[in-house]
Scaffold this motif. Structure first.
Motif, mmCIF file in Angstrom:
data_model
loop_
_atom_site.group_PDB
_atom_site.id
_atom_site.type_symbol
_atom_site.label_atom_id
_atom_site.label_comp_id
_atom_site.label_asym_id
_atom_site.label_seq_id
_atom_site.Cartn_x
_atom_site.Cartn_y
_atom_site.Cartn_z
ATOM 1 N N CYS A 83 0.833 -1.208 0.000
ATOM 2 C CA CYS A 83 0.000 0.000 0.000
ATOM 3 C C CYS A 83 0.870 1.261 0.000
ATOM 4 O O CYS A 83 0.558 2.232 -0.702
ATOM 5 N N ASP A 85 3.846 1.490 -1.226
ATOM 6 C CA ASP A 85 4.442 1.580 -2.567
ATOM 7 C C ASP A 85 3.440 2.106 -3.590
ATOM 8 O O ASP A 85 3.798 2.840 -4.516
ATOM 9 N N LEU A 86 2.172 1.698 -3.427
ATOM 10 C CA LEU A 86 1.134 2.124 -4.365
ATOM 11 C C LEU A 86 0.578 3.504 -4.016
ATOM 12 O O LEU A 86 -0.209 4.071 -4.777
ATOM 13 N N GLN A 87 0.972 3.993 -2.842
ATOM 14 C CA GLN A 87 0.511 5.304 -2.357
ATOM 15 C C GLN A 87 -1.001 5.319 -2.160
ATOM 16 O O GLN A 87 -1.695 6.276 -2.537
ATOM 17 N N VAL A 88 -1.509 4.240 -1.575
ATOM 18 C CA VAL A 88 -2.924 4.175 -1.217
ATOM 19 C C VAL A 88 -3.048 3.752 0.240
ATOM 20 O O VAL A 88 -2.191 3.033 0.771
ATOM 21 N N LEU A 127 6.071 -1.977 -10.218
ATOM 22 C CA LEU A 127 5.319 -1.059 -9.374
ATOM 23 C C LEU A 127 4.704 0.069 -10.193
ATOM 24 O O LEU A 127 3.580 0.508 -9.932
ATOM 25 N N ASP A 128 5.447 0.551 -11.180
ATOM 26 C CA ASP A 128 4.915 1.628 -12.022
ATOM 27 C C ASP A 128 3.630 1.192 -12.719
ATOM 28 O O ASP A 128 2.647 1.937 -12.760
ATOM 29 N N ARG A 131 0.815 0.983 -10.156
ATOM 30 C CA ARG A 131 0.275 2.311 -9.832
ATOM 31 C C ARG A 131 -0.604 2.829 -10.964
ATOM 32 O O ARG A 131 -1.641 3.453 -10.724
ATOM 33 N N GLU A 132 -0.188 2.588 -12.193
ATOM 34 C CA GLU A 132 -0.962 3.070 -13.350
ATOM 35 C C GLU A 132 -2.319 2.397 -13.456
ATOM 36 O O GLU A 132 -3.242 2.946 -14.057
ATOM 37 N N LYS A 133 -2.446 1.194 -12.871
ATOM 38 C CA LYS A 133 -3.717 0.465 -12.940
ATOM 39 C C LYS A 133 -4.720 0.926 -11.872
ATOM 40 O O LYS A 133 -5.905 0.581 -11.936
ATOM 41 N N ILE A 134 -4.259 1.672 -10.873
ATOM 42 C CA ILE A 134 -5.141 2.070 -9.776
ATOM 43 C C ILE A 134 -6.368 2.845 -10.274
ATOM 44 O O ILE A 134 -7.501 2.528 -9.885
#
Length: 259
Positions: A83, A85-88, A127-128, A131-134
């Motif tokens: 979380c 890492d994903l910034q959520v 990870l990039d 994140r783009e899939k969020i």
């Protein structure tokens, strides 16, 4: 994109940023869906050839980053790192959508098969890309059928292992999370009713039928059918609303407008 109006240009940019496709493919997908982003996403991701190429070694590296040092699984500590890492926030509903994609059997843990399988289905090996899939995963909550699938998935995911029913406190927390997306006007009254008059675990039937009740019954109860096949708990809830004079007059009652 000089021939497109501003709104369509923004949709093309959003489609490109989430899918990683070219402008040409983005325009084609959006035109084919009459410029509806959801339809364009669904069509794009339903085509196997359009899935992003993933490297199994990189997915293994991601799994190893989060797996527990003593057990071959991703547990609470690993999910917390994920979380971050994903910034959520770990309580963000998008993490429920992530778990749905991974077909996770239990809350706060992923087996290796679930984690790797989820990455593959999402086309994620970094990870990039994750994140783009969020934004795309958030958008899935706006799709009526996907929301229903995620809602029904949440029951089995959130209940304790070996239990057939969902603990009341957990069910209330999940309802508040899910109906924050769908904005069911009666959700707080439902939770108060359960705490005051039920105080027991929630069955799968009640869980699934509540979504149908929220979707089909006007919050003023004007179209509620007392002879309908609702679980007894929902019938008791209607009695509770009537006895306490709790109506939602003046609010929009069109479920589709709440999406």
């Amino acid at each position: 994109m000089h021939k497109l109006n501003r709104g369509n240009r923004e949709k093309v940019q959003q489609f490109m940023s989430i899918t990683g496709t070219s402008e040409k493919i983005a325009v084609q997908a959006l035109k084919a869906s009459d410029w509806h982003l959801e339809g364009a996403f669904d069509a794009f991701y339903s085509q196997p050839q359009s899935r992003t190429y993933t490297d199994s070694r990189h997915m293994e590296e991601l799994y190893n980053r989060y797996k527990d040092p003593y057990v071959d699984m991703v547990l609470v500590d690993g999910i917390t790192i994920l979380c971050n890492d994903l910034q959520v926030d770990p309580q963000d509903i998008v993490m429920l959508v992530v778990s749905w994609h991974m077909k996770a059997a239990t809350m706060c843990e992923f087996s290796k098969q679930e984690f790797i399988g989820g990455l593959q289905s999402l086309g994620v090996d970094s990870l990039d890309k994750f994140r783009e899939k969020i934004p795309y995963m958030r958008s899935e909550l706006m799709d009526e059928q996907k929301f229903r699938e995620i809602y029904n998935f949440a029951f089995g995911w959130a209940k304790e292992k070996g239990q057939k029913s969902l603990a009341l406190d957990t069910a209330i927390g999940m309802w508040q999370l899910l109906f924050a997306e769908k904005q069911w006007p009666l959700v707080d009254h439902w939770c108060q009713f359960l705490q005051a008059q039920h105080n027991k675990a929630i069955s799968r039937d009640t869980w699934s039928q509540l979504l149908e009740f929220a979707r089909t019954v006007d919050p003023t109860l004007s179209n509620y059918d007392a002879e309908g096949a609702w679980p007894y708990l929902i019938d008791e809830f209607v009695e509770y609303l009537n006895e306490n004079g709790i109506m939602q007059k003046g609010r929009s009652t069109d479920w589709s407008q709440k999406r």
